[in-house]
Scaffold this motif. Structure first.
Motif, PDB file in Angstrom:
ATOM      1  N   VAL A  61       0.845  -1.203   0.000  1.00  2.72           N
ATOM      2  CA  VAL A  61       0.000   0.000   0.000  1.00  2.72           C
ATOM      3  C   VAL A  61       0.879   1.250   0.000  1.00  2.72           C
ATOM      4  N   PRO A  62       0.802   2.074  -1.060  1.00  2.00           N
ATOM      5  CA  PRO A  62       1.589   3.305  -1.086  1.00  2.00           C
ATOM      6  C   PRO A  62       1.003   4.340  -0.114  1.00  2.00           C
ATOM      7  N   ASN A  63       1.693   5.433   0.100  1.00  2.41           N
ATOM      8  CA  ASN A  63       1.208   6.464   1.026  1.00  2.41           C
ATOM      9  C   ASN A  63       0.010   7.228   0.485  1.00  2.41           C
ATOM     10  N   ASN A  64      -0.148   7.195  -0.837  1.00  2.00           N
ATOM     11  CA  ASN A  64      -1.270   7.924  -1.447  1.00  2.00           C
ATOM     12  C   ASN A  64      -2.012   6.990  -2.426  1.00  2.00           C
ATOM     13  N   PRO A  65      -2.695   5.988  -1.870  1.00  2.00           N
ATOM     14  CA  PRO A  65      -3.369   5.027  -2.760  1.00  2.00           C
ATOM     15  C   PRO A  65      -4.606   5.616  -3.437  1.00  2.00           C
ATOM     16  N   ILE A  66      -4.885   5.123  -4.630  1.00  2.00           N
ATOM     17  CA  ILE A  66      -6.153   5.456  -5.297  1.00  2.00           C
ATOM     18  C   ILE A  66      -7.164   4.387  -4.876  1.00  2.00           C
ATOM     19  N   ILE A  67      -8.278   4.828  -4.316  1.00  2.62           N
ATOM     20  CA  ILE A  67      -9.299   3.867  -3.869  1.00  2.62           C
ATOM     21  C   ILE A  67     -10.631   4.178  -4.552  1.00  2.62           C
ATOM     22  N   PRO A  68     -11.113   3.241  -5.370  1.00  6.27           N
ATOM     23  CA  PRO A  68     -12.426   3.441  -5.997  1.00  6.27           C
ATOM     24  C   PRO A  68     -13.554   3.325  -4.975  1.00  6.27           C
ATOM     25  N   PHE A  69     -14.594   4.131  -5.168  1.00  6.96           N
ATOM     26  CA  PHE A  69     -15.788   3.994  -4.316  1.00  6.96           C
ATOM     27  C   PHE A  69     -17.045   4.060  -5.172  1.00  6.96           C
ATOM     28  N   VAL A  70     -18.067   3.311  -4.746  1.00  7.62           N
ATOM     29  CA  VAL A  70     -19.407   3.407  -5.328  1.00  7.62           C
ATOM     30  C   VAL A  70     -20.276   4.042  -4.257  1.00  7.62           C
ATOM     31  N   GLU A  71     -20.858   5.169  -4.598  1.00  7.16           N
ATOM     32  CA  GLU A  71     -21.652   5.903  -3.618  1.00  7.16           C
ATOM     33  C   GLU A  71     -22.832   5.055  -3.098  1.00  7.16           C
ATOM     34  N   GLY A  72     -23.511   4.365  -4.005  1.00 11.75           N
ATOM     35  CA  GLY A  72     -24.654   3.539  -3.600  1.00 11.75           C
ATOM     36  C   GLY A  72     -25.980   4.228  -3.892  1.00 11.75           C
ATOM     37  N   ASP A  73     -27.044   3.419  -3.959  1.00 12.38           N
ATOM     38  CA  ASP A  73     -28.377   3.935  -4.298  1.00 12.38           C
ATOM     39  C   ASP A  73     -29.107   4.417  -3.049  1.00 12.38           C
ATOM     40  N   GLY A  74     -30.250   5.042  -3.262  1.00 14.11           N
ATOM     41  CA  GLY A  74     -31.115   5.451  -2.138  1.00 14.11           C
ATOM     42  C   GLY A  74     -30.389   6.404  -1.205  1.00 14.11           C
ATOM     43  N   THR A  75     -30.161   5.924   0.013  1.00 13.50           N
ATOM     44  CA  THR A  75     -29.487   6.748   1.016  1.00 13.50           C
ATOM     45  C   THR A  75     -27.968   6.805   0.815  1.00 13.50           C
ATOM     46  N   GLY A  76     -27.476   6.114  -0.215  1.00 18.40           N
ATOM     47  CA  GLY A  76     -26.026   6.009  -0.435  1.00 18.40           C
ATOM     48  C   GLY A  76     -25.308   7.351  -0.496  1.00 18.40           C
ATOM     49  N   ALA A  77     -25.905   8.330  -1.172  1.00 21.03           N
ATOM     50  CA  ALA A  77     -25.220   9.621  -1.335  1.00 21.03           C
ATOM     51  C   ALA A  77     -25.033  10.311   0.017  1.00 21.03           C
ATOM     52  N   ASP A  78     -26.086  10.313   0.831  1.00 24.18           N
ATOM     53  CA  ASP A  78     -25.993  10.920   2.170  1.00 24.18           C
ATOM     54  C   ASP A  78     -24.909  10.233   2.997  1.00 24.18           C
TER      55      ASP A  78
END
Ligand code: NAP
Length: 415
Positions: free
Chosen positions: A25-42
């Motif tokens: 794991v580097p010090n500045n890793p790129i990490i993908p995320f999926v926000e998610g549906d419904g309440t996911g954004a909040d």
């Protein structure tokens, strides 16, 4: 490396790599995320602030995450007419560690579960669900603190493999006739048919991961939970393969409960005890003698049931985390669904994604950030300023919004 047309790869940051069974794991890793549906954004909005605050506090600017949004579910369908774009799967594979919110799955038809698809195509063969009590949370149990378990649920096989046919379909009929004429077993003509595959390979690698986890974390036992008294060749074999892998790969560091009770074991004092329980008894045991269990390794369907039931026991369904882990690829995720009636109300509890982030940071070896988040959450709960779901179980608590609860957790890191 894949080409990304829908997502933007951050210009700053490096890839996490995996060499000889070890994650780099580097010090500045790129990490993908999926926000998610419904309440996911909040939930994501609050969670990412908690993650960044914890990393900043733990590593003082030396480490940080470059978050990369990837798309799945309703957002992907609305924007790109694709429920699960191939490049989302590519990103999760290429960047190795990612995190997601809940995704909608229609019941009884329509698209296949995106969660199940991701687990299968990325071969995330263990669904890991730690279940513990947070002091102050309302629980139906007299002594909820006695339950502290980690469920390892097999994630790619069993009736969850999605091999099933509708009642009356030509495929179900063909299979029914084959089973009747060739194998001599009767199935009613109007039956739907599902297949329950469970392999030696799939069962052994899951149990091996559970034992390794118990050894690494100094935990006392691994229990194989199965329904082998009825489903002898699938669930019964799961138990036998579990004991076999324990004996063959971990002979010096484990002892079976049977050997121990016969008094014949030359086991080390710190050996992990391997035991097994029939699934229905396991549910009773977790209610009656929860402190006798630690890591539980189990096939897919049992694992789904027991992890939710256990989370309910500690009053923490809204804050139960999860991780889907394979060899060098992991996707951490909320264990609850999209709770659509609360979407965009800034009301829902973000704890499940936040604690999934804790698991993610531990998986990456960023334990200081993980510890800070847990401390933040414990103190937020102690302050009794919590989201509605916790507030309604905690007399005298003040209900706060999703974002305010995130703030409370950040504040709690310094308390
Ligand atoms: P759900 O979204 O988990 O919601 C059921 C209830 O659980 C909510 O109404 C709420 O209870 C409570 N809840 C869920 N998340 C919470 C949170 N973060 N904080 C506080 N309370 C929370 O289950 P569902 O309504 O059965 O499913 C909705 C959709 O989600 C379906 O499409 C389903 O397939 C999908 N799903 C996705 C995943 C996943 O992506 N991993 C998992 C499960 C379900 P109250 O109403 O009592 O407040």
């Amino acid at each position: 490396m894949a080409t990304y047309k829908l997502s933007t790869v951050p210009t700053q940051g490096d890839r996490i790599t995996y060499e000889n069974g070890t994650l780099e794991v580097p010090n500045n890793p790129i990490i993908p995320f999926v926000e998610g549906d419904g309440t996911g954004a909040d939930i994501w909005r609050a969670s990412v602030r908690v993650f960044d605050a914890a990393i900043d506090k733990a590593f003082g600017g030396e480490r940080r995450v470059s978050w990369m949004e990837v798309y799945a579910g309703e957002k992907a369908f609305t924007q790109f007419k694709d429920w699960l774009p191939q490049e989302t799967i590519d990103a999760m594979q290429e960047f190795r560690v990612s995190i997601k919110g809940p995704l909608t799955t229609p019941v009884g038809g329509g698209i296949r579960s995106l969660n199940v698809t991701l687990r299968q195509v990325l071969d995330l063969y263990a669904c890991i669900r730690p279940v513990r009590y947070f002091e102050g949370v309302g629980s139906p149990m007299k002594d909820p603190g006695k339950l502290n378990i980690v469920v390892f649920r097999e994630n790619t096989e069993d009736v969850y493999a999605g091999i099933e046919w509708k009642a009356g379909s030509p495929e179900a009929e063909k299979l029914r006739l084959f089973i009747e004429t060739e194998l001599g077993k009767h199935i009613r003509p109007d039956s739907a048919i599902g297949i329950k595959p469970m392999s030696e390979f799939g069962s052994k690698r899951l149990v091996a991961m559970a034992i390794e986890y118990a050894l690494k974390h100094g935990l006392p036992s691994v229990t194989l939970m199965h329904k082998g008294n009825i489903m002898k060749f699938t669930e019964g074999a799961f138990r036998d393969w579990g004991y076999e892998v324990a004996r063959d790969q971990f002979a010096n560091s484990v002892v079976s409960e049977g050997d121990l009770s016969r008094g014949g074991a030359n086991a080390r004092a710190d050996a992990v005890i391997i035991k097994d329980r029939i699934a229905d008894s396991m549910f009773q045991q977790l209610l009656l003698r929860p402190d006798e269990y630690s890591v539980i390794a189990t096939p897919n369907l049992n694992g789904d049931y027991v992890s939710d039931a256990a989370a309910a026991q500690v009053g923490g369904l809204g804050i139960a985390p999860g991780g889907n882990v394979g060899d060098g690829v992991a996707v951490f995720e909320a264990t609850h669904g999209t709770a659509p009636k609360y979407a965009n109300l800034d009301k829902i509890n973000p704890g499940s994604v936040i604690l999934s982030g804790v698991m993610m940071f531990e998986y990456m070896g960023w334990n200081d950030a993980a510890t800070l988040i847990v401390r933040g959450l414990e103190n937020a709960i102690k302050s009794r300023r919590v989201t509605y779901d916790l507030a309604r179980q905690m007399p005298g608590a003040t209900e706060v919004s999703t974002s305010a609860f995130g703030d409370q957790i950040i504040k709690g890191m310094s308390a």
